[in-house]
Scaffold this motif. Structure first.
Motif, PDB file in Angstrom:
ATOM      1  N   ALA A  86       0.846  -1.205   0.000  1.00  0.00           N
ATOM      2  CA  ALA A  86       0.000   0.000   0.000  1.00  0.00           C
ATOM      3  C   ALA A  86       0.879   1.253   0.000  1.00  0.00           C
ATOM      4  CB  ALA A  86      -0.925  -0.006   1.219  1.00  0.00           C
ATOM      5  N   GLY A  87       1.921   1.246   0.822  1.00  0.00           N
ATOM      6  CA  GLY A  87       2.829   2.393   0.899  1.00  0.00           C
ATOM      7  C   GLY A  87       3.520   2.654  -0.424  1.00  0.00           C
ATOM      8  N   LEU A  88       3.993   1.597  -1.066  1.00  0.00           N
ATOM      9  CA  LEU A  88       4.705   1.767  -2.344  1.00  0.00           C
ATOM     10  C   LEU A  88       3.762   2.252  -3.434  1.00  0.00           C
ATOM     11  CD1 LEU A  88       7.055  -1.343  -2.149  1.00  0.00           C
ATOM     12  CD2 LEU A  88       7.770   1.047  -2.149  1.00  0.00           C
ATOM     13  N   TRP A  89       2.524   1.753  -3.408  1.00  0.00           N
ATOM     14  CA  TRP A  89       1.536   2.212  -4.395  1.00  0.00           C
ATOM     15  C   TRP A  89       1.285   3.714  -4.227  1.00  0.00           C
ATOM     16  CZ3 TRP A  89      -3.290   4.447  -3.582  1.00  0.00           C
ATOM     17  CH2 TRP A  89      -4.017   4.695  -4.757  1.00  0.00           C
ATOM     18  N   LEU A  90       1.035   4.123  -2.976  1.00  0.00           N
ATOM     19  CA  LEU A  90       0.743   5.540  -2.716  1.00  0.00           C
ATOM     20  C   LEU A  90       1.965   6.419  -2.993  1.00  0.00           C
ATOM     21  CD1 LEU A  90      -1.477   7.461  -1.798  1.00  0.00           C
ATOM     22  CD2 LEU A  90      -0.783   7.057   0.570  1.00  0.00           C
ATOM     23  N   PHE A  91       3.143   5.888  -2.724  1.00  0.00           N
ATOM     24  CA  PHE A  91       4.390   6.620  -2.995  1.00  0.00           C
ATOM     25  C   PHE A  91       4.503   6.895  -4.499  1.00  0.00           C
ATOM     26  CE2 PHE A  91       9.166   6.679  -3.333  1.00  0.00           C
ATOM     27  CZ  PHE A  91       9.387   7.780  -2.513  1.00  0.00           C
ATOM     28  N   GLN A  92       4.226   5.886  -5.299  1.00  0.00           N
ATOM     29  CA  GLN A  92       4.297   6.039  -6.759  1.00  0.00           C
ATOM     30  C   GLN A  92       3.244   7.042  -7.241  1.00  0.00           C
ATOM     31  OE1 GLN A  92       2.245   5.157  -9.496  1.00  0.00           O
ATOM     32  NE2 GLN A  92       3.853   5.649 -10.963  1.00  0.00           N
ATOM     33  N   ARG A  93       2.028   6.927  -6.720  1.00  0.00           N
ATOM     34  CA  ARG A  93       0.952   7.824  -7.148  1.00  0.00           C
ATOM     35  C   ARG A  93       1.256   9.267  -6.768  1.00  0.00           C
ATOM     36  NH1 ARG A  93       0.033   6.651 -10.976  1.00  0.00           N
ATOM     37  NH2 ARG A  93      -1.625   8.157 -11.177  1.00  0.00           N
ATOM     38  N   SER A  94       1.742   9.494  -5.534  1.00  0.00           N
ATOM     39  CA  SER A  94       1.984  10.876  -5.108  1.00  0.00           C
ATOM     40  C   SER A  94       3.143  11.484  -5.893  1.00  0.00           C
ATOM     41  CB  SER A  94       2.179  10.977  -3.589  1.00  0.00           C
ATOM     42  OG  SER A  94       2.985   9.960  -3.107  1.00  0.00           O
ATOM     43  N   HIS A  95       4.169  10.694  -6.196  1.00  0.00           N
ATOM     44  CA  HIS A  95       5.266  11.206  -7.035  1.00  0.00           C
ATOM     45  C   HIS A  95       4.727  11.570  -8.417  1.00  0.00           C
ATOM     46  CE1 HIS A  95       9.241  11.822  -5.654  1.00  0.00           C
ATOM     47  NE2 HIS A  95       9.347  10.663  -5.032  1.00  0.00           N
ATOM     48  N   ALA A  96       3.893  10.702  -8.990  1.00  0.00           N
ATOM     49  CA  ALA A  96       3.343  10.961 -10.328  1.00  0.00           C
ATOM     50  C   ALA A  96       2.507  12.237 -10.331  1.00  0.00           C
ATOM     51  CB  ALA A  96       2.515   9.760 -10.785  1.00  0.00           C
ATOM     52  N   HIS A  97       1.718  12.461  -9.264  1.00  0.00           N
ATOM     53  CA  HIS A  97       0.864  13.652  -9.209  1.00  0.00           C
ATOM     54  C   HIS A  97       1.655  14.927  -8.946  1.00  0.00           C
ATOM     55  CE1 HIS A  97      -3.256  12.541  -9.761  1.00  0.00           C
ATOM     56  NE2 HIS A  97      -3.035  11.421  -9.107  1.00  0.00           N
ATOM     57  N   LEU A  98       2.661  14.851  -8.080  1.00  0.00           N
ATOM     58  CA  LEU A  98       3.432  16.063  -7.748  1.00  0.00           C
ATOM     59  C   LEU A  98       4.318  16.482  -8.919  1.00  0.00           C
ATOM     60  CD1 LEU A  98       5.002  16.274  -4.199  1.00  0.00           C
ATOM     61  CD2 LEU A  98       3.277  17.729  -5.251  1.00  0.00           C
ATOM     62  N   GLY A  99       4.824  15.511  -9.667  1.00  0.00           N
ATOM     63  CA  GLY A  99       5.663  15.811 -10.836  1.00  0.00           C
ATOM     64  C   GLY A  99       6.845  16.699 -10.480  1.00  0.00           C
ATOM     65  N   THR A 100       7.016  17.771 -11.251  1.00  0.00           N
ATOM     66  CA  THR A 100       8.188  18.644 -11.056  1.00  0.00           C
ATOM     67  C   THR A 100       8.052  19.536  -9.829  1.00  0.00           C
ATOM     68  OG1 THR A 100       7.184  20.252 -12.524  1.00  0.00           O
ATOM     69  CG2 THR A 100       8.784  18.749 -13.524  1.00  0.00           C
ATOM     70  N   ASN A 101       6.900  19.481  -9.146  1.00  0.00           N
ATOM     71  CA  ASN A 101       6.733  20.282  -7.921  1.00  0.00           C
ATOM     72  C   ASN A 101       7.369  19.603  -6.717  1.00  0.00           C
ATOM     73  OD1 ASN A 101       4.840  22.222  -9.224  1.00  0.00           O
ATOM     74  ND2 ASN A 101       3.607  20.371  -9.426  1.00  0.00           N
ATOM     75  N   TRP A 102       7.833  18.377  -6.899  1.00  0.00           N
ATOM     76  CA  TRP A 102       8.419  17.629  -5.793  1.00  0.00           C
ATOM     77  C   TRP A 102       9.865  18.072  -5.486  1.00  0.00           C
ATOM     78  CZ3 TRP A 102      12.773  14.376  -5.827  1.00  0.00           C
ATOM     79  CH2 TRP A 102      13.017  13.720  -4.614  1.00  0.00           C
ATOM     80  N   SER A 103      10.178  18.068  -4.175  1.00  0.00           N
ATOM     81  CA  SER A 103      11.562  18.269  -3.718  1.00  0.00           C
ATOM     82  C   SER A 103      11.790  17.328  -2.557  1.00  0.00           C
ATOM     83  CB  SER A 103      11.780  19.685  -3.183  1.00  0.00           C
ATOM     84  OG  SER A 103      11.649  20.626  -4.204  1.00  0.00           O
ATOM     85  N   VAL A 104      13.014  16.891  -2.384  1.00  0.00           N
ATOM     86  CA  VAL A 104      13.309  16.002  -1.256  1.00  0.00           C
ATOM     87  C   VAL A 104      13.241  16.791   0.057  1.00  0.00           C
ATOM     88  CG1 VAL A 104      15.841  16.249  -1.162  1.00  0.00           C
ATOM     89  CG2 VAL A 104      14.777  14.064  -0.592  1.00  0.00           C
ATOM     90  N   THR A 105      13.309  18.137  -0.060  1.00  0.00           N
ATOM     91  CA  THR A 105      13.281  18.979   1.132  1.00  0.00           C
ATOM     92  C   THR A 105      12.270  20.105   0.920  1.00  0.00           C
ATOM     93  OG1 THR A 105      14.690  20.239   2.632  1.00  0.00           O
ATOM     94  CG2 THR A 105      15.253  20.360   0.302  1.00  0.00           C
TER      95      THR A 105
END
Ligand code: SAH
Length: 193
Positions: A86-105
């Motif tokens: 479940a965690g890995l699925w949600l991790f993949q989905r949230s990365h896909a949705h955030l796209g270039t707005n994601w930062s590790v910090t």
């Protein structure tokens, strides 16, 4: 049960998580940072969280942590696998949705857009929910008192120090839009918190 099953499960989960993150990490280096809120404490806590994530490798590859082993049970292993998946699925989905707005910090990127749809529709921090599910899965599937809870503890500390600062930064950046988003969503668990 043979602990090799747990070792294989945890190793596979680690590989999948790193595999999901890797392309986003590489791409994020090419997106310009406009605002950076990464202080020394955040850097220390990020390193701590990474170490917590990697501790299972010590348990898998050496007898160093064997003093803290306990017998593996089928029920906890299955619960752990479910939570990891479940965690890995949600991790993949949230990365896909955030796209270039994601930062590790804590950063605001060029052309940063407030994402409020998909897995961001009901909760503001699905990626953190994903990592809590993952770390809970590790705790359940890994029969060792040190390596089992290592990521839950270190990620939990990072989360506790980061969450308010992140929401403050997002409020500064997206003002009324983020305030409205906060009013209609929860942090980690839909309808609960
Ligand atoms: N807290 C979010 C994102 C984690 S990544 C989650 O758990 O899903 C952290 C970065 O994502 C922050 O630095 C911020 O710039 C960005 N971010 C957080 N929420 C966002 C949102 N709703 N839309 C766009 N960017 C967001």
């Amino acid at each position: 049960m043979n602990p090799w099953i747990a070792k294989a499960v945890i190793l596979a989960a680690m590989v999948v998580l790193v595999g999901i993150r890797a392309p986003h990490g590489a791409r994020s280096r090419t997106v310009k940072v406009l605002k950076n809120r990464r202080g020394p404490l955040e850097t220390i806590l990020l390193i701590l969280a990474w170490l917590g994530f990697l501790v299972p490798l010590i348990w898998i590859m050496s007898p160093l942590l064997s003093f803290a082993d306990y017998p593996l049970r089928m029920t906890t292993l299955l619960g752990g696998v479910a939570s990891l998946v479940a965690g890995l699925w949600l991790f993949q989905r949230s990365h896909a949705h955030l796209g270039t707005n994601w930062s590790v910090t804590l950063q605001v990127r060029e052309h940063h857009r407030l994402v409020t749809d998909g897995v961001y529709q009901h909760i503001r921090h699905p990626m953190y929910t994903a990592l809590f599910l993952y770390s809970l899965g590790q705790l359940l599937a890994l029969p060792n008192w040190v390596a089992g809870p290592s990521y839950l503890v270190t990620f939990g500390i990072l989360f506790a120090f980061r969450i308010r600062a992140e929401e403050r930064m997002m409020l500064e950046e997206f003002s009324a839009d983020y305030a409205a988003y906060m009013a209609r969503t929860k942090r980690l668990v839909p309808r609960v918190w």
